[in-house]
Design a protein around this motif. Structure first.
Motif, mmCIF file in Angstrom:
data_model
loop_
_atom_site.group_PDB
_atom_site.id
_atom_site.type_symbol
_atom_site.label_atom_id
_atom_site.label_comp_id
_atom_site.label_asym_id
_atom_site.label_seq_id
_atom_site.Cartn_x
_atom_site.Cartn_y
_atom_site.Cartn_z
ATOM 1 N N ASP A 1 -17.362 -10.070 34.778
ATOM 2 C CA ASP A 1 -16.123 -9.794 35.507
ATOM 3 C C ASP A 1 -14.894 -10.204 34.709
ATOM 4 N N GLU A 2 -15.048 -11.213 33.875
ATOM 5 C CA GLU A 2 -13.929 -11.687 33.066
ATOM 6 C C GLU A 2 -13.572 -10.697 31.965
ATOM 7 N N ILE A 3 -14.572 -9.969 31.481
ATOM 8 C CA ILE A 3 -14.368 -9.156 30.277
ATOM 9 C C ILE A 3 -14.098 -7.691 30.581
ATOM 10 N N PHE A 4 -14.709 -7.138 31.620
ATOM 11 C CA PHE A 4 -14.442 -5.723 31.909
ATOM 12 C C PHE A 4 -14.599 -5.450 33.398
ATOM 13 N N ARG B 1 -19.291 -15.853 25.066
ATOM 14 C CA ARG B 1 -19.300 -15.332 26.428
ATOM 15 C C ARG B 1 -20.360 -14.237 26.507
ATOM 16 N N SER B 2 -21.058 -14.169 27.627
ATOM 17 C CA SER B 2 -22.171 -13.217 27.774
ATOM 18 C C SER B 2 -21.818 -12.130 28.786
ATOM 19 N N ILE B 3 -22.091 -10.885 28.371
ATOM 20 C CA ILE B 3 -22.000 -9.761 29.317
ATOM 21 C C ILE B 3 -23.293 -8.958 29.250
ATOM 22 N N ALA C 1 -12.948 -0.668 32.267
ATOM 23 C CA ALA C 1 -11.741 -1.051 31.530
ATOM 24 C C ALA C 1 -11.867 -2.482 31.000
ATOM 25 N N ILE C 2 -11.479 -2.693 29.752
ATOM 26 C CA ILE C 2 -11.558 -4.007 29.119
ATOM 27 C C ILE C 2 -10.411 -4.885 29.609
ATOM 28 N N ASP D 1 -15.269 0.300 23.183
ATOM 29 C CA ASP D 1 -13.915 -0.192 23.434
ATOM 30 C C ASP D 1 -13.735 -1.606 22.893
ATOM 31 N N LEU D 2 -14.773 -2.437 23.016
ATOM 32 C CA LEU D 2 -14.707 -3.782 22.443
ATOM 33 C C LEU D 2 -14.660 -3.705 20.915
#
Length: 394
Positions: free
Chosen positions: A373-376, A67-69, A382-383, A84-85
Motif C-alpha cells: 500500500d505504501e508503494i503503489f 521494502r517488500s511488495i 499508480a506508483i 514503472d518502478l
C-alpha cells in the motif's frame, strides 16, 4: 538514511542468497531498495529456524534495509508496476533467468528505452555467452562445477566436498555490488546506464584460480595447478593441550622466532627450509612440525608466547564464541533490534565504515508484501513513491 548511496533507488528482483546479499549491501550503504516478491515469496522466507512462518532466520539476515511488495508478473497490471518502478530507478538487480526477463519485456533493451540511466544487473548461474546459458544453478551446483568442491576435498585428501557456507552465493553477490558501483561511477561521467552480467560460474572460477592457477599460469600442464600451501593436508588449526590454535608464521623472521620459542632454532638451517622458495616446496613438512609442537602447551600459553613474538596466531573460535568475542563486542559488530513481528533479533552490522556517510540498519527484514500500500495503488497500479525524474537535471 545517511549512507553514501542515499538517494539511489533499487528495484530488487532477487531471491535466496546471492541477489539479496547484493541488494542488502546496497541498502546498508543508504540506497532505497524495493524488493519484488512473487505471491509465494522468497523461498528463503521458509528456511529454518524461524519463529513465524515466512520469516526464517536466513531471510531475516539477508533482507534488511528493504521494502517488500507482492506482484504476480503474469498479471499485466503487476508487470506494469515493475516497469514503472524501473523507469524511476537507478538500479535493477535480478536473478531470474535472462530468458524469463526477455519474455516479460523486462530485458535491458526494453527498459533502457524508458530509462537510459538504468544500471541493470543480472546475477545468475552461467553467462548468456556460453553453452551453459539458462541452466539452473544454486550454490552447491556452482561449488561443484567451479572447482571449489574439488579444492576442499583435495586439501583434505578426500573426495570432493562442499564448503560449509553458501560461499558462491555470497562471493557473487559482493562481486555484483562492485560491478554496480563501478557502473554508477561511470554513469556519473557519461549520464547513461548499462547492462551488467555477473554469472556465478565465471565469478567463482576467477575467484578460485587466483592462487590455484599455479603452474598453468606459465603454460604448464593441467596437473601443475593448485597452490601447494593452501592444499597441504597439514594446513589446518593445530591442536593444543586444551583446544586448537590458528597459527601461521609467514616471513623468515617469524619462522625463526617460532622455532626459537619451540626450542629448535636449528630447523631453518636445513637447506629445505632456509629460504622462502624452499619452504614453499616443503610446506607440508613444516606444518607437520607445527602440529607436533603445539600439542605440548595450552592455547593460553601459546597465545602469550606468540603475541610477544609478533607471530600471527589466534584461538579457534566456534560460531557461538563470535557473539562474545571481545574485539567484536568492542567494535559493535552485533546489533540487537526489536522486530515488529519477530521480537528481539540480533544481526551483524554493516562491516564497512564510512567517516562522513555511515552505513546503517534503517529497516528490518520486511513481512511478505508489507509495503504494497505504501508503494503503489492496488486498484490503479499508480506508483506512490519515487517521483518521476528529469534526466536533464541529473
Amino acid at each position: 538514511m545517511t549512507g553514501p548511496l542515499t538517494g539511489i533507488r533499487v528495484v530488487d528482483m532477487t531471491a535466496v542468497g546471492m541477489g539479496p546479499y547484493c541488494t542488502q549491501t546496497l541498502g546498508d550503504y543508504g540506497a532505497d531498495v524495493i524488493k519484488i516478491e512473487s505471491p509465494d515469496g522468497d523461498v528463503f522466507r521458509y528456511a529454518t529456524p524461524s519463529k513465524h512462518h515466512g520469516m526464517g532466520a536466513p531471510f531475516v539476515q539477508l533482507n534488511r534495509n528493504k521494502r517488500s511488495i507482492i506482484l504476480n508478473l503474469k498479471q499485466p497490471r503487476d508487470l506494469q508496476v515493475v516497469k514503472d518502478l524501473a523507469r524511476r530507478a537507478d538500479i535493477l538487480v535480478y536473478n531470474l533467468r535472462a530468458q524469463a526477463m526477455r519474455s516479460l519485456g523486462l530485458d535491458y533493451p526494453s527498459l533502457c528505452e524508458i530509462n537510459p540511466r538504468l544500471v541493470y544487473c543480472g546475477v545468475y548461474g552461467f553467462s548468456e555467452q556460453g553453452p551453459y546459458a539458462g541452466r539452473p544453478a544454486f550454490d552447491d551446483i556452482i561449488q561443484a562445477i567451479s572447482g571449489m568442491a574439488d579444492l576442499q576435498g583435495r586439501g583434505n585428501g578426500s573426495p570432493p566436498v562442499y564448503v560449509t557456507s553458501i560461499l558462491a552465493d555470497k562471493v557473487t553477490g559482493l562481486s555484483a555490488v562492485n560491478a554496480i558501483l563501478a557502473a554508477l561511477y561511470e554513469r556519473s561521467q557519461s549520464g547513461i546506464g548499462q547492462s551488467i552480467e555477473v554469472p556465478m560460474f565465471e565469478t567463482m572460477v576467477s575467484f578460485n584460480l587466483m592462487e590455484h592457477m599455479a603452474g598453468a599460469t606459465f603454460g604448464g600442464q593441467p596437473d601443475d595447478m593448485g597452490y601447494a600451501r593452501a592444499l597441504s593436508p597439514h594446513r589446518k588449526p593445530f591442536r593444543t593441550q586444551d583446544g586448537y590454535i590458528g597459527l601461521l608464521p609467514y616471513t623468515s623472521q617469524q619462522w625463526q622466532r617460532f622455532f626459537e620459542i619451540a626450542g629448535c632454532p636449528q630447523v631453518l638451517e636445513s637447506p629445505r627450509f632456509s629460504t622462502p622458495s624452499e619452504r614453499a616446496k616443503h610446506i607440508g613438512e613444516l606444518y607437520a612440525m607445527l602440529e607436533d609442537i603445539t600439542a605440548h602447551k595450552t592455547t593460553d600459553q601459546w597465545m602469550a608466547l606468540l603475541e610477544k613474538a609478533d607471530i600471527p596466531a589466534t584461538p579457534v573460535n566456534r560460531l557461538e564464541d563470535l557473539l562474545t568475542d571481545p574485539h567484536l563486542v568492542a567494535t559493535g559488530m552485533f546489533e540487537t533490534r526489536n522486530h515488529p513481528t519477530e521480537g528481539s533479533i540480533t544481526m551483524t552490522r554493516p562491516p564497512a565504515r564510512f567517516s562522513r556517510t555511515p552505513s546503517s540498519i534503517d529497516k528490518l527484514a520486511p513481512a511478505h508484501g508489507e509495503h504494497n500500500d505504501e508503494i503503489f495503488d492496488a486498484q490503479t497500479g499508480a506508483i506512490r513513491v519515487w517521483p518521476e525524474r528529469n534526466p536533464e537535471k541529473e
